[in-house]
Design a protein around this motif. Structure first.
Motif, PDB file in Angstrom:
ATOM      1  N   THR A 301       0.822  -1.208   0.000  1.00 14.18           N
ATOM      2  CA  THR A 301       0.000   0.000   0.000  1.00 14.18           C
ATOM      3  C   THR A 301       0.859   1.262   0.000  1.00 14.18           C
ATOM      4  O   THR A 301       0.340   2.366   0.237  1.00 14.18           O
ATOM      5  CB  THR A 301      -0.939   0.016   1.221  1.00 14.18           C
ATOM      6  N   ALA A 302       2.160   1.117  -0.245  1.00 15.28           N
ATOM      7  CA  ALA A 302       3.114   2.230  -0.294  1.00 15.28           C
ATOM      8  C   ALA A 302       3.279   2.914   1.054  1.00 15.28           C
ATOM      9  O   ALA A 302       3.438   4.129   1.146  1.00 15.28           O
ATOM     10  CB  ALA A 302       2.724   3.246  -1.373  1.00 15.28           C
ATOM     11  N   HIS A 303       3.261   2.102   2.116  1.00  8.00           N
ATOM     12  CA  HIS A 303       3.598   2.592   3.453  1.00  8.00           C
ATOM     13  C   HIS A 303       4.946   1.994   3.864  1.00  8.00           C
ATOM     14  O   HIS A 303       5.279   0.868   3.478  1.00  8.00           O
ATOM     15  CB  HIS A 303       2.532   2.190   4.473  1.00  8.00           C
ATOM     16  N   VAL A 304       5.708   2.752   4.665  1.00  7.01           N
ATOM     17  CA  VAL A 304       7.029   2.293   5.097  1.00  7.01           C
ATOM     18  C   VAL A 304       6.870   1.071   6.003  1.00  7.01           C
ATOM     19  O   VAL A 304       6.043   1.059   6.929  1.00  7.01           O
ATOM     20  CB  VAL A 304       7.784   3.419   5.832  1.00  7.01           C
ATOM     21  N   VAL A 305       7.652   0.041   5.698  1.00  8.56           N
ATOM     22  CA  VAL A 305       7.559  -1.209   6.451  1.00  8.56           C
ATOM     23  C   VAL A 305       8.164  -1.049   7.841  1.00  8.56           C
ATOM     24  O   VAL A 305       8.786  -0.026   8.163  1.00  8.56           O
ATOM     25  CB  VAL A 305       8.280  -2.350   5.687  1.00  8.56           C
ATOM     26  N   GLU A 306       7.991  -2.069   8.657  1.00  6.37           N
ATOM     27  CA  GLU A 306       8.542  -2.045  10.010  1.00  6.37           C
ATOM     28  C   GLU A 306      10.073  -2.033   9.967  1.00  6.37           C
ATOM     29  O   GLU A 306      10.683  -2.515   9.026  1.00  6.37           O
ATOM     30  CB  GLU A 306       8.064  -3.275  10.790  1.00  6.37           C
ATOM     31  N   GLY A 307      10.661  -1.478  11.027  1.00  8.10           N
ATOM     32  CA  GLY A 307      12.114  -1.486  11.154  1.00  8.10           C
ATOM     33  C   GLY A 307      12.760  -0.146  10.913  1.00  8.10           C
ATOM     34  O   GLY A 307      13.992  -0.040  10.938  1.00  8.10           O
TER      35      GLY A 307
END
Length: 901
Positions: A301-307
């Motif tokens: 969904t074009a959101h920054v992944v975890e980490g």
């Protein structure tokens, strides 16, 4: 014989004729000599008719009707496309409005909802195509998700898979975060947008010659979280000292190396390029070449992944702003520049696409494209207009492997099965739930579906029985011509050629006709959102299908784009009027009225041959023969605009304005023998003209033809078997049958007389004289033309209302006359006794002064830089057109004033 009604009502006649044609089986496959099989470009089941469809379908129907009348074995195949993304989007929205989502109801129930949608809305565009009068086989409709079609799609996938042409791999794709699926390069739409170039400082692990950082320029700072390298150009000597050094990636703390690569443009930005292999296709290529890690920092969904700390969970736009702020706060934002750049958008939902690393299925096109290019180079497949050949070949030469997987539920599910127990996988023609390798029962099918274009590429042969009944294709494949839009040459045309050559060893079609793109009056793309779209059904309701069809054909020229002139109400967005369609409706009325006059004057008619008993007969029959030749040649060569404009000029200007008018004398006052012969000639000419007009204007021509008696040509059926009561099944006029009528001498003689009479009429109109005013005329012409005009003196005097007629090579201009020169013949018309030449010269002089003054003001306005900078293109075009009109008016008035002085 029942008299034709005074007026023609298309809203009543057209639906009645459609039912009559269909009931008579006229739309079904016809028998004949030579094949003309055409497949309709399958419209989406979610779609409604738009102007592009109307143009496409009109061209196809004109060609199919022409071919049917030529006696060919004709089949026009109807079908619709399941339209994966489009249909899924529609059903998703419907479910949302009902308060549920596809994830809640599951795949099986969602697919049922898609089929229900197709049943409810899928027939809309088909019914509209029917209302246009398209003579397509509605009893044999195809669908790209039907069971037999699904078999063909599955075979193509399995065969290509086992032949090594289909593979699965992790590659950069165009990802739509809204539709949550991959989009092919050809489906992406580029839009120019205002953007920025951010200059970000990356600290060097160890300073180089006292320099403690390098600066990269990027339009997408949010992807820097996934940087795994810095690249410089090998041709940039100043940067070579940095190669092999490392930087510490801000925010992330990742150690990344600087390397040299030819992908880098030394002139872009600072010459240092951040490399993000998971979010840019060029970076992906550099990453593979240099063994860089591929770090995907955005989810589907074009959101920054975890980490990534506080940045995790942010959307890409929010992350961009936050990262730029972080760099600024830490003194690492060097500068920002405003730029204009092109951004890819999803063709379906308009979301900006994300270059995204994901696992997808691909077709290795290098093994398919060479032969597909060769058949076009060799002329086996011919593009019309020819310029599209280069477009096709250029695209094919640069063709990349085709991403065929889509993360959707509606579509042809990829027929690859996996065993979770032993790791087996294969592409199969039949579903399995037990592993054929180990007998394990933990088997599942691939979740993705195939790109819509994967299934539609089989359209010419999967609609005709392949693969289970290839015998049905015999004599009907390759198809004759594909009529389509330029924007799917790559998406569809090329892929059809590749797949057809591979699976049938035949080209899919002999010809590809690329029709014009219909634009709004101002040259912009038509769209509902802009309020400048035109609904073809509104045109049909207002003007009738014939008028709309004919107008569309006349718009076709050698230029690719055409502007459609329709006046639209900004308040209601309802069609108020279309000037060109109004003119086309006028032509429909002209056909009806002229035919009605002939039909009303057929008392005592008996069938018999057409004969040239007068100069006008010889001229008309010769012109008729040439109209048959030119119409046949134009339609055979896909010159639809030339055909439509040519047949109108012939029927309106020559048949109606001249021949019918000249026949009235013999019809009303001629002897019984003269009257009968002119009736036979008129019926013959009208019968032939209706046949020539029928492909463009099927309704009014059918209705008129039904009211006419048999002509000398007879009512022969197209296939040459007996007679027919329907024009659409009648034989097309064969040019060889008319060749004996061609008479160049008769044409030249009549054209001289007609030209002279037209000149006299124009002078009457110019000086506001009665059309019945008898004028003396003198003509200066060479000896040959003078002899011809002299021999037609009686005709010229009678038709042109000419008194004394003097013709010769040495004729001088009489006093009180005005002159006209055309085609080497100078005509002097005496008006001195009826017009005060001095007063007329004064009046024209005033008009000339007024026109010159207006022209001068317009020239000054167009020279005004302020006006030219602020005025819209439409306003400037209008002013320039008016300037050209004024210049023509001035030239005409100057000539007239000089004549009278």
């Amino acid at each position: 014989m029942e008299e034709m009604p005074k007026t023609y009502d298309p809203q009543t006649a057209e639906p009645e004729l459609i039912e009559r044609w269909i009931s008579a089986g006229c739309y079904q496959r016809s028998k004949g000599v030579g094949d003309c099989t055409v497949v309709i470009p399958p419209p989406n089941v979610t779609g409604i008719l738009h102007m592009g469809h109307a143009m496409d379908d009109t061209i196809q129907d004109a060609y199919v009707r022409f071919s049917r009348m030529r006696g060919r074995s004709t089949r026009w195949i109807l079908g619709t496309d399941h339209a994966g993304i489009a249909t899924q989007t529609k059903v998703d929205k419907k479910l949302k409005d009902e308060g549920v989502s596809r994830l809640e109801i599951g795949r099986e129930r969602f697919l049922k909802a898609c089929w229900d949608w197709r049943e409810e809305y899928g027939g809309t565009i088909v019914s509209q195509i029917r209302r246009m009068g398209c003579s397509i086989d509605f009893d044999d409709e195809k669908f790209t998700m039907s069971p037999e079609y699904a078999t063909a799609v599955r075979k193509v996938f399995c065969d290509w898979y086992h032949d090594g042409l289909i593979y699965r791999g992790k590659r950069i794709v165009n990802w739509c975060p809204s539709c949550k699926t991959a989009i092919s390069d050809d489906e992406a739409e580029y839009k120019d947008e205002e953007g920025h170039l951010w200059y970000l400082r990356y600290p060097l692990e160890t300073p180089v010659d006292g320099i403690d950082h390098i600066t990269v320029a990027t339009t997408r700072p949010e992807t820097m979280l996934g940087d795994t390298g810095i690249a410089v150009s090998p041709s940039d000597p100043d940067k070579q000292r940095f190669v092999g050094k490392k930087v510490l990636l801000p925010i992330v703390g990742r150690q990344i190396e600087i390397f040299a690569d030819w992908h880098v443009d030394a002139g872009f930005g600072t010459g240092f390029v951040k490399v993000t292999p998971a979010h840019d296709p060029n970076d992906f290529a550099m990453g593979q070449a240099h063994g860089l890690a591929q770090v995907n920092v955005l989810d589907e969904t074009a959101h920054v992944v975890e980490g990534y700390g506080a940045f995790s969970g942010m959307g890409r736009d929010e992350a961009r702003a936050a990262i730029v702020s972080w760099f600024e706060e830490h003194g690492l934002l060097e500068k920002v520049e405003r730029i204009d750049h092109s951004v890819m958008h999803c063709y379906r939902c308009d979301t900006s696409l994300e270059p995204w690393l994901s696992e997808q299925w691909f077709v290795a096109v290098d093994k398919l494209k060479d032969r597909a290019m060769q058949v076009v180079r060799d002329g086996e497949v011919t593009f019309h207009p020819a310029r599209w050949t280069d477009t096709y070949l250029t695209w094919m030469e640069n063709l990349k492997d085709w991403c065929i997987s889509r993360q959707l539920w509606w579509g042809h599910r990829i027929p690859v099965f996996y065993c979770d127990d032993c790791g087996w996988s294969d592409a199969l023609m039949e579903d399995v739930d037990v592993c054929p390798h180990c007998g394990g029962r933990h088997v599942h099918q691939d979740e993705d579906v195939l790109d819509t274009w994967f299934s539609s590429q089989l359209w010419t042969f999967a609609t005709q029985g392949w693969p289970d009944h290839p015998e049905r294709m015999e004599g009907h494949h390759p198809t004759q011509v594909l009529v389509t839009a330029r924007d799917i040459i790559a998406l569809w045309v090329a892929r059809m050629i590749m797949s057809s050559l591979y699976f049938t060893d035949e080209i899919p079609f002999h010809d590809v006709y690329i029709y014009a793109t219909i634009l709004a009056k101002d040259g912009s793309r038509m769209s509902k959102s802009k309020g400048n779209g035109v609904d073809p059904m509104d045109l049909i309701r207002r003007y009738g299908a014939d008028a709309m069809r004919y107008n569309l054909l006349t718009l076709i020229t050698t230029n690719q784009d055409v502007k459609f002139d329709a006046d639209l109400s900004k308040k209601t967005h309802e069609l108020l009027g279309s000037p060109r369609t109004e003119q086309a409706k006028g032509f429909v009325t002209k056909i009806w009225n002229a035919s009605r006059f002939v039909q009303m004057n057929l008392a005592g008619y008996e069938p018999g041959p057409a004969l040239a008993e007068t100069p006008e007969d010889a001229w008309m029959l010769s012109r008729l023969a040439k109209a048959v030749q030119s119409s046949t040649r134009a339609l055979e060569g896909y010159e639809f605009g030339d055909y439509a404009r040519g047949i109108q000029a012939f029927f309106w200007n020559e048949v109606c304005d001249w021949y019918i008018e000249l026949c009235k004398g013999r019809l009303l006052d001629g002897s019984p023998a003269e009257k009968l012969q002119v009736q036979r000639n008129l019926v013959f000419v009208l019968d032939t003209a209706l046949r020539l007009l029928h492909p463009a204007m099927p309704f009014v021509t059918e209705r008129v033809w039904d009211a006419l008696p048999k002509s000398a040509l007879g009512r022969a059926a197209a296939a040459g078997e007996g007679e027919t009561d329907l024009l659409m099944m009648a034989a097309w006029p064969d040019p060889t049958d008319y060749a004996s009528f061609v008479n160049e001498g008769a044409e030249h003689a009549f054209e001289l007389a007609r030209g002279l009479i037209s000149q006299v009429r124009s002078i009457r109109a110019r000086y506001r004289l009665s059309p019945r005013a008898v004028l003396d005329v003198a003509v200066r012409a060479d000896a040959a033309d003078a002899a011809i005009l002299t021999s037609q003196g009686d005709f010229i005097r009678r038709v042109g209302h000419v008194g004394e007629l003097t013709v010769g090579p040495d004729v001088r201009k009489p006093a009180g006359s005005v002159s006209v020169v055309e085609a080497g013949v100078e005509t002097f018309v005496a008006v001195g006794g009826l017009v005060d030449l001095a007063v007329e010269a004064t009046r024209l002089g005033k008009e000339l002064d007024k026109a010159r003054k207006e022209h001068g003001s317009l020239v000054a306005l167009l020279a005004n830089e302020g006006f030219m900078a602020k005025a819209s293109a439409a306003v400037k075009d209008k002013k320039l057109a008016h300037k050209a009109e004024l210049e023509q008016t001035i030239e005409r008035l100057e000539t007239q004033v000089a004549e009278l002085s």
